[in-house]
Design a protein around this motif. Structure first.
Motif, PDB file in Angstrom:
ATOM      1  N   TYR A 167     -28.704  32.017  22.617  1.00  0.00           N
ATOM      2  CA  TYR A 167     -28.987  31.159  21.462  1.00  0.00           C
ATOM      3  C   TYR A 167     -30.499  31.106  21.325  1.00  0.00           C
ATOM      4  CZ  TYR A 167     -29.036  27.068  18.378  1.00  0.00           C
ATOM      5  OH  TYR A 167     -29.215  26.215  17.321  1.00  0.00           O
ATOM      6  N   SER A 168     -31.000  31.367  20.133  1.00  0.00           N
ATOM      7  CA  SER A 168     -32.431  31.317  19.859  1.00  0.00           C
ATOM      8  C   SER A 168     -32.719  30.172  18.893  1.00  0.00           C
ATOM      9  CB  SER A 168     -32.891  32.638  19.253  1.00  0.00           C
ATOM     10  OG  SER A 168     -34.149  32.488  18.630  1.00  0.00           O
ATOM     11  N   PHE A 169     -33.508  29.206  19.336  1.00  0.00           N
ATOM     12  CA  PHE A 169     -33.910  28.118  18.451  1.00  0.00           C
ATOM     13  C   PHE A 169     -34.704  28.642  17.263  1.00  0.00           C
ATOM     14  CE2 PHE A 169     -32.534  25.669  21.996  1.00  0.00           C
ATOM     15  CZ  PHE A 169     -32.321  24.363  21.562  1.00  0.00           C
ATOM     16  N   ALA A 170     -35.528  29.656  17.482  1.00  0.00           N
ATOM     17  CA  ALA A 170     -36.328  30.238  16.393  1.00  0.00           C
ATOM     18  C   ALA A 170     -35.437  30.893  15.349  1.00  0.00           C
ATOM     19  CB  ALA A 170     -37.343  31.242  16.946  1.00  0.00           C
ATOM     20  N   ASP A 171     -34.451  31.669  15.798  1.00  0.00           N
ATOM     21  CA  ASP A 171     -33.538  32.326  14.851  1.00  0.00           C
ATOM     22  C   ASP A 171     -32.757  31.321  14.011  1.00  0.00           C
ATOM     23  OD1 ASP A 171     -34.388  34.712  15.937  1.00  0.00           O
ATOM     24  OD2 ASP A 171     -32.464  35.198  16.912  1.00  0.00           O
ATOM     25  N   MET A 172     -32.531  30.132  14.588  1.00  0.00           N
ATOM     26  CA  MET A 172     -31.785  29.106  13.872  1.00  0.00           C
ATOM     27  C   MET A 172     -32.696  28.201  13.034  1.00  0.00           C
ATOM     28  SD  MET A 172     -28.863  30.088  14.638  1.00  0.00           S
ATOM     29  CE  MET A 172     -27.787  28.844  14.004  1.00  0.00           C
ATOM     30  N   GLY A 173     -34.000  28.547  12.961  1.00  0.00           N
ATOM     31  CA  GLY A 173     -34.942  27.781  12.150  1.00  0.00           C
ATOM     32  C   GLY A 173     -35.358  26.451  12.764  1.00  0.00           C
ATOM     33  N   LEU A 174     -35.197  26.318  14.078  1.00  0.00           N
ATOM     34  CA  LEU A 174     -35.487  25.044  14.743  1.00  0.00           C
ATOM     35  C   LEU A 174     -36.833  25.037  15.456  1.00  0.00           C
ATOM     36  CD1 LEU A 174     -31.900  24.390  16.142  1.00  0.00           C
ATOM     37  CD2 LEU A 174     -32.961  23.395  14.102  1.00  0.00           C
ATOM     38  N   MET A 175     -37.652  26.015  15.243  1.00  0.00           N
ATOM     39  CA  MET A 175     -38.966  26.050  15.872  1.00  0.00           C
ATOM     40  C   MET A 175     -40.018  25.818  14.787  1.00  0.00           C
ATOM     41  SD  MET A 175     -38.277  26.327  19.022  1.00  0.00           S
ATOM     42  CE  MET A 175     -39.886  26.373  19.713  1.00  0.00           C
ATOM     43  N   HIS A 229     -43.081  29.870  20.803  1.00  0.00           N
ATOM     44  CA  HIS A 229     -42.389  30.751  19.858  1.00  0.00           C
ATOM     45  C   HIS A 229     -40.890  30.520  19.789  1.00  0.00           C
ATOM     46  CE1 HIS A 229     -45.267  34.260  18.776  1.00  0.00           C
ATOM     47  NE2 HIS A 229     -45.911  33.133  18.833  1.00  0.00           N
ATOM     48  N   ASP A 230     -40.283  30.206  20.937  1.00  0.00           N
ATOM     49  CA  ASP A 230     -38.830  30.106  20.946  1.00  0.00           C
ATOM     50  C   ASP A 230     -38.359  29.355  22.189  1.00  0.00           C
ATOM     51  OD1 ASP A 230     -36.169  30.494  20.159  1.00  0.00           O
ATOM     52  OD2 ASP A 230     -36.320  32.678  20.058  1.00  0.00           O
ATOM     53  N   HIS A 231     -37.134  28.917  22.115  1.00  0.00           N
ATOM     54  CA  HIS A 231     -36.398  28.424  23.276  1.00  0.00           C
ATOM     55  C   HIS A 231     -35.097  29.211  23.261  1.00  0.00           C
ATOM     56  CE1 HIS A 231     -34.572  24.732  25.575  1.00  0.00           C
ATOM     57  NE2 HIS A 231     -34.294  25.892  26.164  1.00  0.00           N
ATOM     58  N   ILE A 232     -34.891  29.999  24.292  1.00  0.00           N
ATOM     59  CA  ILE A 232     -33.716  30.858  24.385  1.00  0.00           C
ATOM     60  C   ILE A 232     -32.779  30.283  25.442  1.00  0.00           C
ATOM     61  CG2 ILE A 232     -32.877  33.184  24.957  1.00  0.00           C
ATOM     62  CD1 ILE A 232     -34.606  33.559  22.609  1.00  0.00           C
TER      63      ILE A 232
END
Length: 153
Positions: A145-153, A134-137
């Motif tokens: 920093y959330s990879f998911a929030d930045m559209g990188l997942m 789901h994410d890499h925080i």
């Protein structure tokens, strides 16, 4: 004369999943803010700004936390995150979903090229195993920093 074959032995491998926590009692994570707060509450405060650590949040299909696996503790600027160990833990915990996380002792939550490459590698491996990443925080004391929030997942 018939040649005798040596006796072959092998170690038995058993897959076992045991839990003492009812599903309704497990923390449910639905966004990066909740995940960051959960991670900070469980992180060793003495290591947060001293040593880089890598952790894996193991979750069921309803995003309820089955457990946290502390994969590694490294130095001030890096730690090892072996994808085989990440998914070994996920498979053993019967996880449908994982969130990977590590801290940056420097206080800068921005990902490095190594962080970005690892995220892609873990995401691709998860797709092969039908385990959603789901994410890499990336955690710091004050920010994340959330990879998911930045559209990188």
């Amino acid at each position: 004369m018939e040649k005798q074959l040596p006796q072959l032995t092998a170690t038995e491998v058993r897959l076992v999943y045991k839990t003492k926590v009812k599903p309704s009692d497990r923390v449910q994570l639905s966004n990066s803010v909740e995940t960051y707060k959960f991670l900070i509450s469980t992180w060793d405060e003495e290591k947060l700004e001293l040593q880089e650590q890598f952790k894996v949040i193991l979750m069921n299909c309803k995003n309820r936390v089955l457990g946290i696996y502390e994969l590694s503790t490294g130095g001030m600027t890096g730690t090892v995150a072996d994808p085989k160990l990440i998914f070994m833990a996920a498979l053993k915990a019967n996880a449908n979903t994982i969130i990977v996380a590590h801290n940056h002792p420097s206080g800068d939550p921005n990902p490095s090229i190594v962080d970005k490459n690892l995220t892609k590698k873990v995401k691709d491996a998860g797709q092969l195993l039908d385990i959603s990443v789901h994410d890499h925080i990336i955690v710091t004391r004050d920010f994340y920093y959330s990879f998911a929030d930045m559209g990188l997942m």
